[in-house]
Motif scaffolding. Structure first.
Motif, PDB file in Angstrom:
ATOM      1  N   LYS A 230      33.795  37.632 -36.214  1.00 17.44           N
ATOM      2  CA  LYS A 230      33.165  36.747 -35.561  1.00 17.44           C
ATOM      3  C   LYS A 230      32.264  36.112 -35.681  1.00 17.44           C
ATOM      4  N   ASN A 231      32.121  35.775 -37.265  1.00 19.04           N
ATOM      5  CA  ASN A 231      31.842  34.822 -37.695  1.00 19.04           C
ATOM      6  C   ASN A 231      32.621  33.277 -38.429  1.00 19.04           C
ATOM      7  N   ALA A 232      33.180  32.624 -37.506  1.00 17.89           N
ATOM      8  CA  ALA A 232      34.214  31.913 -37.773  1.00 17.89           C
ATOM      9  C   ALA A 232      33.793  31.052 -38.940  1.00 17.89           C
ATOM     10  N   LYS A 233      34.655  30.744 -39.869  1.00 14.02           N
ATOM     11  CA  LYS A 233      34.108  29.808 -40.763  1.00 14.02           C
ATOM     12  C   LYS A 233      34.215  28.444 -40.846  1.00 14.02           C
ATOM     13  N   SER A 234      34.596  26.899 -41.580  1.00 14.13           N
ATOM     14  CA  SER A 234      34.162  25.639 -41.645  1.00 14.13           C
ATOM     15  C   SER A 234      34.619  25.388 -40.599  1.00 14.13           C
ATOM     16  N   ILE A 235      33.592  25.325 -39.948  1.00 14.72           N
ATOM     17  CA  ILE A 235      33.161  25.211 -38.730  1.00 14.72           C
ATOM     18  C   ILE A 235      33.900  23.738 -38.059  1.00 14.72           C
ATOM     19  N   VAL A 236      34.635  23.161 -37.216  1.00 12.50           N
ATOM     20  CA  VAL A 236      35.007  21.542 -37.035  1.00 12.50           C
ATOM     21  C   VAL A 236      34.983  21.006 -35.409  1.00 12.50           C
ATOM     22  N   ARG A 237      34.777  22.515 -34.437  1.00  9.25           N
ATOM     23  CA  ARG A 237      34.175  21.882 -33.160  1.00  9.25           C
ATOM     24  C   ARG A 237      33.611  23.399 -33.100  1.00  9.25           C
ATOM     25  N   ILE A 238      32.719  22.933 -32.050  1.00 10.05           N
ATOM     26  CA  ILE A 238      31.827  24.054 -31.115  1.00 10.05           C
ATOM     27  C   ILE A 238      32.481  23.678 -29.560  1.00 10.05           C
ATOM     28  N   ARG A 239      32.452  23.737 -29.604  1.00  8.27           N
ATOM     29  CA  ARG A 239      32.540  24.091 -27.855  1.00  8.27           C
ATOM     30  C   ARG A 239      32.094  24.774 -26.539  1.00  8.27           C
ATOM     31  N   PHE A 240      32.142  24.271 -25.536  1.00  6.68           N
ATOM     32  CA  PHE A 240      30.438  24.884 -24.484  1.00  6.68           C
ATOM     33  C   PHE A 240      31.958  25.343 -22.999  1.00  6.68           C
ATOM     34  N   VAL A 241      32.039  26.644 -22.563  1.00  8.78           N
ATOM     35  CA  VAL A 241      33.226  26.545 -21.864  1.00  8.78           C
ATOM     36  C   VAL A 241      32.032  27.284 -20.921  1.00  8.78           C
ATOM     37  N   GLU A 242      32.791  27.234 -19.556  1.00  7.76           N
ATOM     38  CA  GLU A 242      33.002  28.414 -18.464  1.00  7.76           C
ATOM     39  C   GLU A 242      33.828  29.662 -18.199  1.00  7.76           C
ATOM     40  N   LYS A 243      34.671  29.969 -19.072  1.00  4.52           N
ATOM     41  CA  LYS A 243      35.363  31.257 -19.085  1.00  4.52           C
ATOM     42  C   LYS A 243      35.478  31.957 -20.218  1.00  4.52           C
ATOM     43  N   GLN A 244      35.222  32.744 -20.693  1.00  2.00           N
ATOM     44  CA  GLN A 244      35.547  33.863 -22.615  1.00  2.00           C
ATOM     45  C   GLN A 244      36.673  33.351 -22.577  1.00  2.00           C
ATOM     46  N   PRO A 245      36.316  33.018 -23.895  1.00  2.00           N
ATOM     47  CA  PRO A 245      37.577  31.815 -24.379  1.00  2.00           C
ATOM     48  C   PRO A 245      38.455  33.681 -25.397  1.00  2.00           C
ATOM     49  N   ARG A 246      39.461  33.811 -25.808  1.00  2.00           N
ATOM     50  CA  ARG A 246      40.147  34.551 -26.616  1.00  2.00           C
ATOM     51  C   ARG A 246      39.891  33.999 -27.810  1.00  2.00           C
ATOM     52  N   ASN A 247      39.749  34.979 -28.205  1.00  2.00           N
ATOM     53  CA  ASN A 247      39.605  34.889 -30.401  1.00  2.00           C
ATOM     54  C   ASN A 247      40.569  35.993 -30.732  1.00  2.00           C
ATOM     55  N   THR A 248      40.617  34.862 -31.257  1.00  2.00           N
ATOM     56  CA  THR A 248      41.980  34.986 -33.318  1.00  2.00           C
ATOM     57  C   THR A 248      42.093  36.240 -33.362  1.00  2.00           C
ATOM     58  N   TRP A 249      41.776  36.926 -33.618  1.00  9.53           N
ATOM     59  CA  TRP A 249      42.067  38.533 -33.492  1.00  9.53           C
ATOM     60  C   TRP A 249      42.307  39.693 -32.301  1.00  9.53           C
ATOM     61  N   ASN A 250      41.607  38.938 -31.179  1.00 10.73           N
ATOM     62  CA  ASN A 250      41.855  39.624 -30.080  1.00 10.73           C
ATOM     63  C   ASN A 250      43.283  39.080 -29.528  1.00 10.73           C
ATOM     64  N   VAL A 251      43.663  38.031 -29.685  1.00 12.07           N
ATOM     65  CA  VAL A 251      45.380  37.303 -29.381  1.00 12.07           C
ATOM     66  C   VAL A 251      46.098  38.557 -30.015  1.00 12.07           C
ATOM     67  N   LEU A 252      45.324  38.610 -31.608  1.00 15.93           N
ATOM     68  CA  LEU A 252      46.804  39.380 -32.255  1.00 15.93           C
ATOM     69  C   LEU A 252      46.576  40.614 -32.370  1.00 15.93           C
ATOM     70  N   ALA A 253      45.878  41.221 -32.017  1.00 14.95           N
ATOM     71  CA  ALA A 253      46.028  42.348 -31.476  1.00 14.95           C
ATOM     72  C   ALA A 253      44.746  43.624 -30.398  1.00 14.95           C
ATOM     73  N   PRO A 254      45.165  43.426 -29.253  1.00 17.37           N
ATOM     74  CA  PRO A 254      44.460  43.073 -28.113  1.00 17.37           C
ATOM     75  C   PRO A 254      43.410  44.842 -28.265  1.00 17.37           C
ATOM     76  N   ASP A 255      44.408  45.387 -28.266  1.00 14.17           N
ATOM     77  CA  ASP A 255      43.814  46.778 -29.040  1.00 14.17           C
ATOM     78  C   ASP A 255      42.919  47.284 -29.525  1.00 14.17           C
ATOM     79  N   GLU A 256      43.064  46.064 -30.381  1.00 12.27           N
ATOM     80  CA  GLU A 256      42.004  46.706 -31.839  1.00 12.27           C
ATOM     81  C   GLU A 256      41.441  45.835 -31.836  1.00 12.27           C
TER      82      GLU A 256
END
Ligand code: MTE
Length: 314
Positions: A230-256
């Motif tokens: 969960k702990n993203a490194k070297s952050i360049v953007r912080i965005r406030f959103v209404e819908k739950q974003p897809r996180n990288t590892w969930n995109v790669l392997a949603p079952d895991e």
């Protein structure tokens, strides 16, 4: 005395850890008092010492891992997939100058220099447990400030339900981004109440100094009750959103890998148990440590998830 870091000899190797730590604190204090100008000419300043106070209330009392362990056993796929790759390869990252874009559902938006983002925040040291989803763990003395204090400054609107964090995208600095087998850039997100929780830290340093590149310089997230990814490194953007974003590892392997990624010894990864962990530094043949619910932070965070089926929302 200047502690110089070289690839071969690190201060933690040649100095007993307690002495090393005290010395770092001493140096942090000295530099805070204006000794920085006294660095000998020609010495390349290594990681700058930070001025901070210790937050004992939010720190665990377990012995921290060594600087050596924390900076040589990393996950930072932008620099390779082996645990030693980030330490070996992350020298191409240039954390200075750095800017962060604030975007989305907030009154205050735009691109800010990191210095301007950091200026109003007093830094604290917090010793946190760290649990990787791969079932290894460490104890790390981070330096940072509460993410919630920063979020408030940008005045999120009532539509802001989640906060999304995006890592730098620059294949010249992050060589693995030249390969197409990963959906770059790395993205993670928290629910707004998780982002506002007092434990959630924006980390800018460890062991009293600026973050080494391999640990996510110059700015990374640290929510200690969640799996490390969960702990993203070297952050360049912080965005406030209404819908739950897809996180990288969930995109790669949603079952895991789910969105929440709360440390939970009762919900196994489909390919391995999460009930115990190998603590780095205990030695390979040492008994595994028992994994604690919410990584030992249940008293502080369990209420955030009241009524939620943690098997479904993993
Ligand atoms: N952030 C980015 N940008 N890229 C990554 O590959 N790996 C994650 C997380 N943040 C990762 C990342 C994972 S899987 C873990 S376990 C932690 O960083 C590791 O942090 P550490 O190397 O400082 O221990």
């Amino acid at each position: 005395m200047l502690i110089r870091r070289t690839p071969d000899i690190r201060p933690s190797e040649i100095t007993p850890e307690a002495v090393f730590l005290d010395r770092r604190r001493l140096i942090a204090g000295l530099l805070g008092a204006g000794a920085a100008a006294a660095l000998p000419a020609g010495e390349a300043p290594a990681l700058a010492a930070l001025k901070y106070t210790r937050n004992a209330k939010l720190s665990v009392t377990e012995k921290p891992n060594t600087f050596e362990e924390i900076t040589n056993y990393n996950n930072f796929y932008e620099f390779g997939t082996d645990k030693e790759d980030p330490a070996r390869n992350a020298h191409t990252l240039r954390p200075k100058p750095w800017s962060v874009e604030i975007a989305g559902e907030a009154e205050v938006r735009g691109k800010f220099n990191l210095e301007d983002i950091l200026k109003p925040h007093a830094l604290e040291e917090r010793i946190y447990r760290f649990r990787c989803v791969e079932a290894w763990s460490m104890v790390i003395p981070w330096v940072g400030f509460p993410l919630g204090d920063m979020v408030k400054r940008f005045k999120p609107t009532s539509k802001a339900k989640y906060v999304e964090f995006t890592t730098l995208l620059d294949p010249r600095q992050m060589p693995e981004q030249r390969s197409a087998n990963f959906p770059w850039p790395y993205v993670e997100a928290l629910r707004m109440d998780e982002a506002m929780h007092p434990l959630t830290l924006m980390a800018v340093g460890l062991y009293g100094r600026e973050l080494p590149n391999q640990n996510g310089a110059p700015l990374r997230l640290m929510a200690p009750w969640k799996y490390g990814f969960k702990n993203a490194k070297s952050i360049v953007r912080i965005r406030f959103v209404e819908k739950q974003p897809r996180n990288t590892w969930n995109v790669l392997a949603p079952d895991e890998y789910g969105f929440y990624a709360n440390v939970n010894p009762k919900v196994d990864h489909p390919r391995w148990s999460q009930a115990s962990e190998r603590h780095i530094g205990d030695g390979f043949f040492a008994k595994r440590r028992e994994t604690l619910m919410f990584n030992g932070y249940a008293d502080q965070v369990a209420s955030l998830y009241q009524g939620m089926d943690l098997r479904r929302y993993f």
